[in-house]
Design an enzyme around this catalytic site. Sequence first.
Site, PDB file in Angstrom:
ATOM      1  N   SER A 104     -39.914  17.966   5.124  1.00  0.00           N
ATOM      2  CA  SER A 104     -38.869  17.476   4.091  1.00  0.00           C
ATOM      3  C   SER A 104     -38.790  15.793   4.231  1.00  0.00           C
ATOM      4  O   SER A 104     -37.719  15.341   3.952  1.00  0.00           O
ATOM      5  CB  SER A 104     -37.393  18.064   4.724  1.00  0.00           C
ATOM      6  OG  SER A 104     -37.531  19.524   4.474  1.00  0.00           O
TER       7      SER A 104
ATOM      8  N   GLU B 199     -47.715  27.184   7.441  1.00  0.00           N
ATOM      9  CA  GLU B 199     -47.547  28.466   6.533  1.00  0.00           C
ATOM     10  C   GLU B 199     -48.902  29.342   6.946  1.00  0.00           C
ATOM     11  O   GLU B 199     -48.847  30.480   6.798  1.00  0.00           O
ATOM     12  CB  GLU B 199     -47.303  28.135   5.200  1.00  0.00           C
ATOM     13  CG  GLU B 199     -45.844  27.696   4.819  1.00  0.00           C
ATOM     14  CD  GLU B 199     -45.967  26.715   3.780  1.00  0.00           C
ATOM     15  OE1 GLU B 199     -47.077  26.260   2.948  1.00  0.00           O
ATOM     16  OE2 GLU B 199     -44.876  25.914   3.700  1.00  0.00           O
TER      17      GLU B 199
ATOM     18  N   ASN C 104     -48.917  17.914  -0.149  1.00  0.00           N
ATOM     19  CA  ASN C 104     -49.594  19.128   0.219  1.00  0.00           C
ATOM     20  C   ASN C 104     -48.865  20.043  -1.228  1.00  0.00           C
ATOM     21  O   ASN C 104     -47.806  20.144  -1.030  1.00  0.00           O
ATOM     22  CB  ASN C 104     -49.006  19.687   1.547  1.00  0.00           C
ATOM     23  CG  ASN C 104     -49.618  21.393   1.443  1.00  0.00           C
ATOM     24  OD1 ASN C 104     -50.211  21.694   0.631  1.00  0.00           O
ATOM     25  ND2 ASN C 104     -49.064  22.029   2.578  1.00  0.00           N
TER      26      ASN C 104
ATOM     27  N   LYS D 292     -49.300  23.034  -2.112  1.00  0.00           N
ATOM     28  CA  LYS D 292     -49.282  24.343  -1.739  1.00  0.00           C
ATOM     29  C   LYS D 292     -49.721  25.160  -2.861  1.00  0.00           C
ATOM     30  O   LYS D 292     -50.764  24.466  -3.886  1.00  0.00           O
ATOM     31  CB  LYS D 292     -48.005  24.674  -1.413  1.00  0.00           C
ATOM     32  CG  LYS D 292     -47.407  23.926  -0.264  1.00  0.00           C
ATOM     33  CD  LYS D 292     -45.979  24.300   0.478  1.00  0.00           C
ATOM     34  CE  LYS D 292     -45.626  23.130   1.347  1.00  0.00           C
ATOM     35  NZ  LYS D 292     -44.601  23.788   2.412  1.00  0.00           N
TER      36      LYS D 292
ATOM     37  N   GLY E  64     -39.984  22.457   4.220  1.00  0.00           N
ATOM     38  CA  GLY E  64     -39.419  23.152   2.900  1.00  0.00           C
ATOM     39  C   GLY E  64     -37.841  23.391   3.097  1.00  0.00           C
ATOM     40  O   GLY E  64     -37.369  24.198   2.366  1.00  0.00           O
TER      41      GLY E  64
ATOM     42  N   HIS F 101     -52.122  24.572   8.929  1.00  0.00           N
ATOM     43  CA  HIS F 101     -50.602  24.240   8.487  1.00  0.00           C
ATOM     44  C   HIS F 101     -49.636  25.505   8.806  1.00  0.00           C
ATOM     45  O   HIS F 101     -50.214  26.654   8.976  1.00  0.00           O
ATOM     46  CB  HIS F 101     -50.638  24.261   6.748  1.00  0.00           C
ATOM     47  CG  HIS F 101     -49.295  23.882   6.217  1.00  0.00           C
ATOM     48  ND1 HIS F 101     -48.194  24.819   6.186  1.00  0.00           N
ATOM     49  CD2 HIS F 101     -48.923  22.697   5.740  1.00  0.00           C
ATOM     50  CE1 HIS F 101     -47.200  24.089   5.654  1.00  0.00           C
ATOM     51  NE2 HIS F 101     -47.513  22.775   5.454  1.00  0.00           N
TER      52      HIS F 101
ATOM     53  N   GLU G 262     -45.526  18.581  12.354  1.00  0.00           N
ATOM     54  CA  GLU G 262     -44.598  19.065  11.426  1.00  0.00           C
ATOM     55  C   GLU G 262     -43.995  20.019  11.862  1.00  0.00           C
ATOM     56  O   GLU G 262     -44.393  21.525  12.245  1.00  0.00           O
ATOM     57  CB  GLU G 262     -45.492  19.883  10.320  1.00  0.00           C
ATOM     58  CG  GLU G 262     -46.351  18.991   9.475  1.00  0.00           C
ATOM     59  CD  GLU G 262     -46.570  19.517   7.888  1.00  0.00           C
ATOM     60  OE1 GLU G 262     -46.276  18.783   7.095  1.00  0.00           O
ATOM     61  OE2 GLU G 262     -46.874  20.439   7.596  1.00  0.00           O
TER      62      GLU G 262
HETATM   63  C1  PEP Z   1     -45.617  20.760   4.096  1.00  0.00           C
HETATM   64  O1  PEP Z   1     -45.821  21.622   3.447  1.00  0.00           O
HETATM   65  O2  PEP Z   1     -46.511  20.161   4.776  1.00  0.00           O
HETATM   66  C2  PEP Z   1     -44.413  20.107   4.251  1.00  0.00           C
HETATM   67  C3  PEP Z   1     -44.174  19.068   4.904  1.00  0.00           C
HETATM   68  O3  PEP Z   1     -43.493  20.571   2.977  1.00  0.00           O
HETATM   69  P1  PEP Z   1     -42.026  19.921   2.754  1.00  0.00           P
HETATM   70  O4  PEP Z   1     -42.030  18.396   2.700  1.00  0.00           O
HETATM   71  O5  PEP Z   1     -41.472  20.635   1.480  1.00  0.00           O
HETATM   72  O6  PEP Z   1     -41.092  20.394   3.899  1.00  0.00           O
END
Ligand code: PEP
Length: 249
Positions: free
Chosen positions: A212, A96, A9, A11, A172, A94, A166
Site C-alpha cells: 500500500s 500472492e 507490479n 499483477k 492491497g 510475491h 512486503e
Molecule cells: C504488491 O503487490 O507488491 C503490492 C505492494 O501491492 P499494493 O501496493 O497494492 O499493496
Amino acid sequence: MKRDIIAGNWKMNNNKEQTVALINELRPLVKDAKCEVVVCVPFTSIETARKALRGSNIQLGAQNVHWAPKGAFTGEISADMLAEQKVKYVIVGHSERRQYFGETNQSVNARTKAAIAAGLKVILCVGETLEERETGKTATVVTKQTLEALEGIDKLGLKKIVIAYEPVWAIGTGKTATAQDANDTIAIIRKVVRKLYGKNYARSIRIQYGGSMNPGNVKELMAMPEIDGGLIGGASLKAKDFAAVVNDR
Ligand code: PEP
C-alpha cells in the site's frame, strides 16, 4: 552509490491496449526520475510493453519465472523466454504466489537462481502474515525466508537481487506498515545479508518496502534510512499516482 528503485507490479491487470495507454501516459511523467523505474507487466503484455517503453527510462519487468530451462511445466515461462523478450527484472516469491500457488522458500530459491543464470535481475519478495506479526514472529519469518531464498547464491548473484520486504497484511489492503516498523524489519533482513555476504554487500543491496505504498505515504517511508525503494501494486495502475511515488520519494 546505490540508486533507489521503484517498481510497479501490475499483477493480472491491463490488456495490450491498456498497457500502451498506461505506458504512454507514464513516460513523460517519470522522464526525470532520479531513481530506477520498473514496470512488471503480465506475460501477455511483455512484447507490447517492450515496444511502448523503447527510448524511455522505464525498465521492463515480469512477475514470475520458472526454474527449469524448458519442459513439461504447463502454464510456466522460463527465464530464457523472458530474457529473449528483453525483460530486465522479474518478481519472485510475491506473497500472492506463496499464498495461492504454493510457492515455498525452496521454489523461490530455484526460480531466483534460474533468473540470475539467464541474466535477469530479481525482485525477491519476503514478508510476514498478520498472524505472524501479531504473534511476534516477524523477525523469525523474514530471516528464514531470506536465508532460504538466498541459499547457494554467490556474491555475483546477490548483485542481481533487490529484496522487497512486503508485509502480507499491508498488500492491497490500504494498511501500511509504519515507517519505523518497515525500517526495523528491513534492518533485520539486511543483517541476514551481512551474515551471509559481509558488510559491504549488506550495505549495497537494495531493499524495497511494499504494501500500500502510495503518493500519500511515500515520503515518510522513503525518508527511513533502510528503505531503498518501493514495490507498488495498486498505485502503479494509475500513471499519475505511480509517477508521484517515483518523483516524490
Ligand atoms: C504488491 O503487490 O507488491 C503490492 C505492494 O501491492 P499494493 O501496493 O497494492 O499493496
